[in-house]
Design a protein around this motif. Structure first.
Motif, PDB file in Angstrom:
ATOM      1  N   ASN A   1       0.856  -1.187   0.000  1.00 11.07           N
ATOM      2  CA  ASN A   1       0.000   0.000   0.000  1.00 11.07           C
ATOM      3  C   ASN A   1       0.892   1.236   0.000  1.00 11.07           C
ATOM      4  OD1 ASN A   1      -1.865   2.043   0.437  1.00 11.07           O
ATOM      5  ND2 ASN A   1      -3.063   0.846   1.915  1.00 11.07           N
ATOM      6  N   ALA A   2       0.695   2.103  -0.987  1.00  8.77           N
ATOM      7  CA  ALA A   2       1.492   3.329  -1.062  1.00  8.77           C
ATOM      8  C   ALA A   2       1.322   4.174   0.186  1.00  8.77           C
ATOM      9  CB  ALA A   2       1.101   4.125  -2.304  1.00  8.77           C
ATOM     10  N   ALA A   3       0.165   4.071   0.836  1.00 14.70           N
ATOM     11  CA  ALA A   3      -0.105   4.878   2.026  1.00 14.70           C
ATOM     12  C   ALA A   3       0.759   4.468   3.217  1.00 14.70           C
ATOM     13  CB  ALA A   3      -1.585   4.781   2.402  1.00 14.70           C
ATOM     14  N   ASP A   4       1.502   3.355   3.078  1.00 15.39           N
ATOM     15  CA  ASP A   4       2.386   2.931   4.164  1.00 15.39           C
ATOM     16  C   ASP A   4       3.614   3.830   4.295  1.00 15.39           C
ATOM     17  OD1 ASP A   4       0.700   0.847   4.751  1.00 15.39           O
ATOM     18  OD2 ASP A   4       1.847  -0.644   3.606  1.00 15.39           O
ATOM     19  N   ARG A   5       3.811   4.727   3.353  1.00 22.13           N
ATOM     20  CA  ARG A   5       4.953   5.634   3.398  1.00 22.13           C
ATOM     21  C   ARG A   5       4.470   7.075   3.544  1.00 22.13           C
ATOM     22  NH1 ARG A   5       6.933   1.455   4.041  1.00 22.13           N
ATOM     23  NH2 ARG A   5       8.863   0.575   3.176  1.00 22.13           N
TER      24      ARG A   5
ATOM     25  N   ALA B   1       4.005  10.944   2.720  1.00 22.32           N
ATOM     26  CA  ALA B   1       3.718  11.528   1.400  1.00 22.32           C
ATOM     27  C   ALA B   1       4.967  11.835   0.584  1.00 22.32           C
ATOM     28  CB  ALA B   1       2.847  12.765   1.556  1.00 22.32           C
TER      29      ALA B   1
ATOM     30  N   GLN C   1       7.821  10.379   0.499  1.00 17.79           N
ATOM     31  CA  GLN C   1       8.493   9.148   0.059  1.00 17.79           C
ATOM     32  C   GLN C   1       7.603   8.267  -0.817  1.00 17.79           C
ATOM     33  OE1 GLN C   1       9.853   7.015   3.520  1.00 17.79           O
ATOM     34  NE2 GLN C   1      10.650   8.864   4.499  1.00 17.79           N
ATOM     35  N   ARG C   2       6.347   8.610  -0.866  1.00 24.00           N
ATOM     36  CA  ARG C   2       5.372   7.713  -1.489  1.00 24.00           C
ATOM     37  C   ARG C   2       5.611   7.454  -2.975  1.00 24.00           C
ATOM     38  NH1 ARG C   2      -0.360   9.284   0.472  1.00 24.00           N
ATOM     39  NH2 ARG C   2       0.755   8.857   2.442  1.00 24.00           N
TER      40      ARG C   2
ATOM     41  N   TYR D   1       8.573   5.031  -3.539  1.00 26.54           N
ATOM     42  CA  TYR D   1       8.230   3.726  -2.981  1.00 26.54           C
ATOM     43  C   TYR D   1       7.249   3.005  -3.904  1.00 26.54           C
ATOM     44  CZ  TYR D   1       5.890   0.389   0.158  1.00 26.54           C
ATOM     45  OH  TYR D   1       5.338  -0.743   0.721  1.00 26.54           O
ATOM     46  N   TRP D   2       6.277   3.725  -4.399  1.00 29.54           N
ATOM     47  CA  TRP D   2       5.252   3.148  -5.256  1.00 29.54           C
ATOM     48  C   TRP D   2       5.854   2.694  -6.593  1.00 29.54           C
ATOM     49  CZ3 TRP D   2       0.909   0.785  -5.427  1.00 29.54           C
ATOM     50  CH2 TRP D   2       0.116   0.769  -6.580  1.00 29.54           C
TER      51      TRP D   2
ATOM     52  N   ARG E   1      -2.650   7.423  -4.549  1.00 30.33           N
ATOM     53  CA  ARG E   1      -3.147   6.265  -3.810  1.00 30.33           C
ATOM     54  C   ARG E   1      -2.947   5.038  -4.679  1.00 30.33           C
ATOM     55  NH1 ARG E   1      -7.343   9.667  -3.651  1.00 30.33           N
ATOM     56  NH2 ARG E   1      -8.648   8.245  -4.873  1.00 30.33           N
TER      57      ARG E   1
END
Length: 334
Positions: free
Chosen positions: A8-12, A14, A16-17, A20-21, A42
């Motif tokens: 889930n991108a929301a695990d990082r 904003a 870093q998102r 990470y994604w 998202r």
């Protein structure tokens, strides 16, 4: 759920998102440019593996995805993707074709050539990544079907779509033997899609591939005959024989070779702790003496000799071919 994962991108945070994604998408699919649209990013990727198949579901905000030649040069798993559009609208381009997809459509695309996706907004894809080496279909035929939207309201696609969705949810929970069976079912579905009349009819290469796929699924049936293969593939028996003759073989010769190759693999598999006769029977050969003769003619040694040599070459093996029933079958034992 065993074998299931979710990213889930929301695990990082904003900031870093995005990076990470992008990394997660490339890791779970293939290396490519990942271009999120404007606004808050998202995205989720979830799935599991079924034997050698990778089943993935991706849901996210508006995106562009592009696999460029430099991405292919960096890493190519050589997979043929089968995508089901669950939600949203998407434009796909590959092999000088572009197609617009709406929910329920299926689509094939190839990791070995550039492609581009553009979603109109939020979307969800369910995707099967299948190694192309598993498909008994020439690559030139596979290329014919890339970037073509296949509505799942009718035809083969109507059967494929629910199977793909179900495998993505539950396939990874099956045991190893069941996963191999599910993988073979999915191979057959790919072949059926690639052979459905509509683009170029069913050329000889596809008919031959259909026949070989049916044989692969039924090798263990000792009653398998050319007539069975022809009927299952909606071909005349004479045409089936011509297909194999043009491929440099006969139907019976091809079946025999596939059975012997399968038995050869099992004989060298430490996990297959069964007598030679049982292995032969698994692959549709019920006469042990006949199997031993065919095997020695094909590979230059009897099944028992092959196992003995492998025992010497592989001292860490777990198979004990000294157990009763595992010795080479002598005339008296037969």
């Amino acid at each position: 759920m065993p074998g299931w994962f979710e990213i889930n991108a929301a695990d990082r945070p904003a900031p870093q998102r995005p990076e990470y994604w992008r990394s997660a998408v490339c890791d779970q699919f293939v290396p490519l440019a990942v271009e999120p649209g404007g606004g808050m990013l998202r995205g989720r990727v979830a799935g599991g593996d079924v034997a050698e198949l990778r089943l993935r579901r991706i849901r996210a905000t508006q995106h562009g995805f592009e696999r460029r030649q430099r991405d292919i040069s960096a890493a190519d798993p050589e997979v043929l993707h089968l995508l089901l559009l669950d939600h949203g609208e998407t434009l796909v381009e590959q092999d000088d074709r572009a197609t617009s997809m709406t929910p329920g459509d299926l689509l094939l695309y190839d990791s070995s050539r550039p492609f581009r996706f553009r979603t109109a907004g939020e979307f969800q894809f369910t995707i099967c990544l299948m190694p192309k080496r598993l498909l008994p279909v020439p690559e030139r035929v596979q290329r014919t079907w890339t970037a073509r939207a296949l509505p799942s309201a009718h035809g083969v696609a109507a059967a494929v779509a629910p199977l793909l969705a179900s495998l993505a949810r539950h396939g990874s929970t099956a045991d190893a033997a069941q996963q191999l069976a599910l993988q073979q079912a999915m191979v057959s579905m790919y072949v059926a899609l690639l052979s459905e009349t509509g683009v170029e009819g069913r050329p000889p290469a596809v008919n031959l591939s259909l026949a070989k796929s049916y044989i692969a699924r039924n090798l263990g049936d000792p009653r398998l005959s050319p007539a069975d293969v022809a009927a299952a593939c909606s071909l005349s028996l004479s045409y089936l024989h011509r297909l194999f003759a043009n491929d440099g073989s006969t139907v019976a010769g091809y079946v025999r070779e596939q059975r012997l190759q399968a038995a050869h693999r099992d004989l060298l598999e430490a996990a297959v702790q069964q007598p030679v006769a049982q292995i032969a029977e698994r692959w549709g050969i019920t006469d042990p003496a006949h199997f031993s003769r065919m095997f020695k003619k094909r590979f230059g040694s009897s099944p028992a000799e092959l196992r003995r040599r492998w025992r010497v070459d592989s001292p860490g093996r777990t198979y004990d071919d000294t157990r009763p029933g595992n010795a080479e079958l002598t005339p008296a034992a037969r």
